[in-house]
Design a protein around this motif. Sequence first.
Motif, mmCIF file in Angstrom:
data_model
loop_
_atom_site.group_PDB
_atom_site.id
_atom_site.type_symbol
_atom_site.label_atom_id
_atom_site.label_comp_id
_atom_site.label_asym_id
_atom_site.label_seq_id
_atom_site.Cartn_x
_atom_site.Cartn_y
_atom_site.Cartn_z
ATOM 1 N N LEU A 94 0.812 -1.298 0.008
ATOM 2 C CA LEU A 94 -0.216 -0.134 0.104
ATOM 3 C C LEU A 94 0.903 1.139 0.091
ATOM 4 N N ASP A 100 -5.279 -1.384 -3.203
ATOM 5 C CA ASP A 100 -6.034 -2.327 -2.515
ATOM 6 C C ASP A 100 -5.174 -3.618 -2.413
ATOM 7 N N VAL A 209 -5.879 0.060 4.795
ATOM 8 C CA VAL A 209 -5.974 0.503 3.509
ATOM 9 C C VAL A 209 -6.185 2.037 3.683
#
Length: 238
Positions: A94, A100, A209
């Motif tokens: 990330l 994602d 995330v």
Amino acid sequence: MAEQTHVLFVEDDDVIREATQLALERDGFVVTAMPDGLRGLAAFRADRPDIALLDVMVPGLDGVSLCRRIRDESTVPVIMLSARADSIDVVLGLEAGADDYVTKPFDGAVLVARIRAVLRRFGHALGPGRAAAPSGARAAGPAAGALVFGDLRVDTEGMEVRRSGRPVALTPTEMRLLLEFSTAPGTVFSRDRLLERVWDYGWGGDTRVVDVHVQRLRTKIGQDRIETVRGFGYKLKA
């Protein structure tokens, strides 16, 4: 949408690579599958796919490094594939610019749903790199379609951001995140709400995330621009 979507899939496990490629092709995707990162990078540069699926642990050039190389050249959406949900590789992916991640082993239908969710929020039908503004965004500042917060100017029509007059390069996911905050400056957004509005999750997702993308956004628009409200979420300073 899927009929014209080109997927780059980099996975070194022959069984997983072939089975996943067949599953994606059955859903109408065009798939270029590569067994290592170096060939994956070459295929990306040659084919310019609509989305990239990168396994973290591949030979030649690992998935995190490959993601970083892709992000240096393009805003194409990237989904990382990791064997462990708690792996530090997820966060590293990330931080490298992935939008994602999906944990292996994964169900083919779940993977397809995640791909389509990413493409929807990237405004896939509008062309590569385009990000649609979230509902509720309003015009402010000196021109229609402009949101102005101090030295930060967000053009919601041209999908451009400037800080002190200088352009700021954002990925489509970062842009959507900033636009979501901009719809209600000063309002606290929970991580779950951001997952639903920005990542298009109709189900629970990993809040890491959100946290990593907020940090990436802060480095580009100013560390103090987005405030952490402990126990609740984040807000854009009005």
